[in-house]
Design a protein around this motif. Sequence first.
Motif, PDB file in Angstrom:
ATOM      1  N   SER A  53      -4.396  -4.743  14.229  1.00 23.79           N
ATOM      2  CA  SER A  53      -3.973  -5.897  14.894  1.00 23.79           C
ATOM      3  C   SER A  53      -3.090  -6.785  13.959  1.00 23.79           C
ATOM      4  O   SER A  53      -2.331  -7.566  14.273  1.00 23.79           O
ATOM      5  N   GLY A  54      -2.627  -6.340  12.719  1.00 22.50           N
ATOM      6  CA  GLY A  54      -1.568  -7.147  11.813  1.00 22.50           C
ATOM      7  C   GLY A  54      -0.381  -6.352  12.013  1.00 22.50           C
ATOM      8  O   GLY A  54      -0.056  -5.741  12.986  1.00 22.50           O
ATOM      9  N   THR A  55       0.509  -6.856  11.207  1.00 21.37           N
ATOM     10  CA  THR A  55       1.964  -6.335  11.272  1.00 21.37           C
ATOM     11  C   THR A  55       2.135  -5.415   9.877  1.00 21.37           C
ATOM     12  O   THR A  55       1.989  -5.776   8.854  1.00 21.37           O
ATOM     13  N   LEU A  56       2.571  -4.204  10.434  1.00 19.76           N
ATOM     14  CA  LEU A  56       2.762  -3.234   9.336  1.00 19.76           C
ATOM     15  C   LEU A  56       4.105  -2.912   9.127  1.00 19.76           C
ATOM     16  O   LEU A  56       4.857  -2.747  10.255  1.00 19.76           O
ATOM     17  N   ILE A  57       5.149  -3.226   8.034  1.00 17.51           N
ATOM     18  CA  ILE A  57       6.404  -3.008   8.036  1.00 17.51           C
ATOM     19  C   ILE A  57       6.520  -1.743   7.174  1.00 17.51           C
ATOM     20  O   ILE A  57       6.231  -1.726   5.751  1.00 17.51           O
ATOM     21  N   PRO A  58       7.096  -0.569   7.582  1.00 18.35           N
ATOM     22  CA  PRO A  58       7.353   0.562   6.659  1.00 18.35           C
ATOM     23  C   PRO A  58       8.655   0.336   5.697  1.00 18.35           C
ATOM     24  O   PRO A  58       9.559  -0.269   6.046  1.00 18.35           O
ATOM     25  N   TYR A  59       8.238   1.002   4.616  1.00 21.58           N
ATOM     26  CA  TYR A  59       9.404   0.887   3.882  1.00 21.58           C
ATOM     27  C   TYR A  59       9.452   2.342   2.946  1.00 21.58           C
ATOM     28  O   TYR A  59       8.546   2.737   2.351  1.00 21.58           O
ATOM     29  N   LYS A  60      10.560   3.074   2.960  1.00 24.64           N
ATOM     30  CA  LYS A  60      10.487   4.173   2.413  1.00 24.64           C
ATOM     31  C   LYS A  60      10.927   4.318   0.895  1.00 24.64           C
ATOM     32  O   LYS A  60      11.953   3.543   0.712  1.00 24.64           O
ATOM     33  N   CYS A  61      10.300   4.821   0.017  1.00 25.14           N
ATOM     34  CA  CYS A  61      10.338   4.804  -1.504  1.00 25.14           C
ATOM     35  C   CYS A  61       9.829   5.909  -2.038  1.00 25.14           C
ATOM     36  O   CYS A  61       8.514   6.313  -1.811  1.00 25.14           O
ATOM     37  N   ASP A  62      10.635   6.443  -2.834  1.00 20.68           N
ATOM     38  CA  ASP A  62       9.978   7.595  -3.689  1.00 20.68           C
ATOM     39  C   ASP A  62       9.591   7.361  -4.813  1.00 20.68           C
ATOM     40  O   ASP A  62      10.229   6.551  -5.857  1.00 20.68           O
ATOM     41  N   LEU A  63       8.361   7.190  -4.905  1.00 24.82           N
ATOM     42  CA  LEU A  63       7.401   6.592  -5.825  1.00 24.82           C
ATOM     43  C   LEU A  63       7.561   7.072  -7.463  1.00 24.82           C
ATOM     44  O   LEU A  63       7.167   6.788  -8.381  1.00 24.82           O
ATOM     45  N   THR A  64       8.227   8.372  -7.512  1.00 20.19           N
ATOM     46  CA  THR A  64       8.394   9.205  -8.655  1.00 20.19           C
ATOM     47  C   THR A  64       9.833   8.658  -9.400  1.00 20.19           C
ATOM     48  O   THR A  64      10.142   9.084 -10.341  1.00 20.19           O
ATOM     49  N   ARG A  77       0.905  -1.135  -0.002  1.00 18.94           N
ATOM     50  CA  ARG A  77       0.054   0.134  -0.130  1.00 18.94           C
ATOM     51  C   ARG A  77       1.044   1.130  -0.071  1.00 18.94           C
ATOM     52  O   ARG A  77       1.907   1.397   0.789  1.00 18.94           O
ATOM     53  N   GLN A  78       0.640   2.118  -0.832  1.00 16.94           N
ATOM     54  CA  GLN A  78       1.470   3.320  -1.033  1.00 16.94           C
ATOM     55  C   GLN A  78       0.839   4.648  -0.338  1.00 16.94           C
ATOM     56  O   GLN A  78      -0.245   4.601  -0.439  1.00 16.94           O
ATOM     57  N   GLU A  79       1.841   5.388   0.211  1.00 15.24           N
ATOM     58  CA  GLU A  79       1.364   6.603   0.546  1.00 15.24           C
ATOM     59  C   GLU A  79       2.296   7.745  -0.118  1.00 15.24           C
ATOM     60  O   GLU A  79       3.412   7.339  -0.655  1.00 15.24           O
ATOM     61  N   ALA A 106      -1.063   6.256  -3.384  1.00 20.46           N
ATOM     62  CA  ALA A 106      -0.401   7.654  -3.565  1.00 20.46           C
ATOM     63  C   ALA A 106      -0.711   8.364  -4.842  1.00 20.46           C
ATOM     64  O   ALA A 106      -1.134   7.790  -5.917  1.00 20.46           O
ATOM     65  N   GLY A 107      -0.921   9.759  -4.563  1.00 24.84           N
ATOM     66  CA  GLY A 107      -1.505  10.656  -5.535  1.00 24.84           C
ATOM     67  C   GLY A 107      -1.254  12.047  -4.887  1.00 24.84           C
ATOM     68  O   GLY A 107      -1.292  12.270  -3.643  1.00 24.84           O
ATOM     69  N   ALA A 143       3.897   6.151 -11.746  1.00 24.50           N
ATOM     70  CA  ALA A 143       4.432   5.107 -10.193  1.00 24.50           C
ATOM     71  C   ALA A 143       3.249   4.238 -10.475  1.00 24.50           C
ATOM     72  O   ALA A 143       3.686   3.070 -10.102  1.00 24.50           O
ATOM     73  N   LEU A 144       1.968   4.464 -10.554  1.00 24.86           N
ATOM     74  CA  LEU A 144       0.920   3.576 -10.585  1.00 24.86           C
ATOM     75  C   LEU A 144       0.909   2.331 -11.484  1.00 24.86           C
ATOM     76  O   LEU A 144       0.990   1.303 -11.061  1.00 24.86           O
TER      77      LEU A 144
END
Length: 226
Positions: free
Chosen positions: A27-38, A5-7, A64-65, A90-91
């Motif tokens: 309740s789940g596990t969220l793993i952040p990953y930094k990425c410049d989608l452009t 899921r992108q932001e 993301a938008g 990016a999409l």
Amino acid sequence: MWVLRQEAKTHIPATTLAAEYVSSGFSGTLIPYKCDLTVEDEILSMFTWIKGQHKGVDVCINNAGLALPEPLLSGKTSGWKNMMDLNVLALSVCTREAYQSMKERKVDDGQIININSICGHRVINHPDAHFYAGSKYAVTALTEGLRQELREAKTHIRATCISPGLVKTDFAYRLYGEKTEIADAVYKRIKCLQADDIANSVVYVLSAPPHVQIGDIEITPVEDSL
């Protein structure tokens, strides 16, 4: 199952956002990953990392938008490129890589969900939104094209477009920058949609039986005239 899921870009660290999810009762596990989608190379590196850590992607939510106040008659080319790079290219890159990940692992029931906009179906009479609307009309066409290609590929992977109207987020504040009074007025004029309303629509799509294809969901505030 690994869900991508992108932001859009934010000044808030990814780890802080992950902590907020957990503190809100997630309740789940969220793993952040930094990425410049452009930047395509960063997207490809992200998918390589996902493959190494989690084997691949089963669900991709292209969320993301951004909109920039760049009218057609006077807007800056750089602003137009930024919108196209994130909202369209990016999409498309993420969609391609997610599909290839599913295909490689023979995942036949994956889902690709594009968070579009009501502006991808109707052009509002506001110069600041016209190029943005063009980018979102592209998302509408790309999602339909994706569905057609998935059918030709004889796969049961599904593609869905969710098109919200006005949602109370920081979207308008990013659009108008230091002119916070304009963004305040945007969100105060009617009772807006909430982020949870859109999240619930995503859950609805993911909960549909495997034989059900949900094409497009339009969600608008009751008081809106769009």
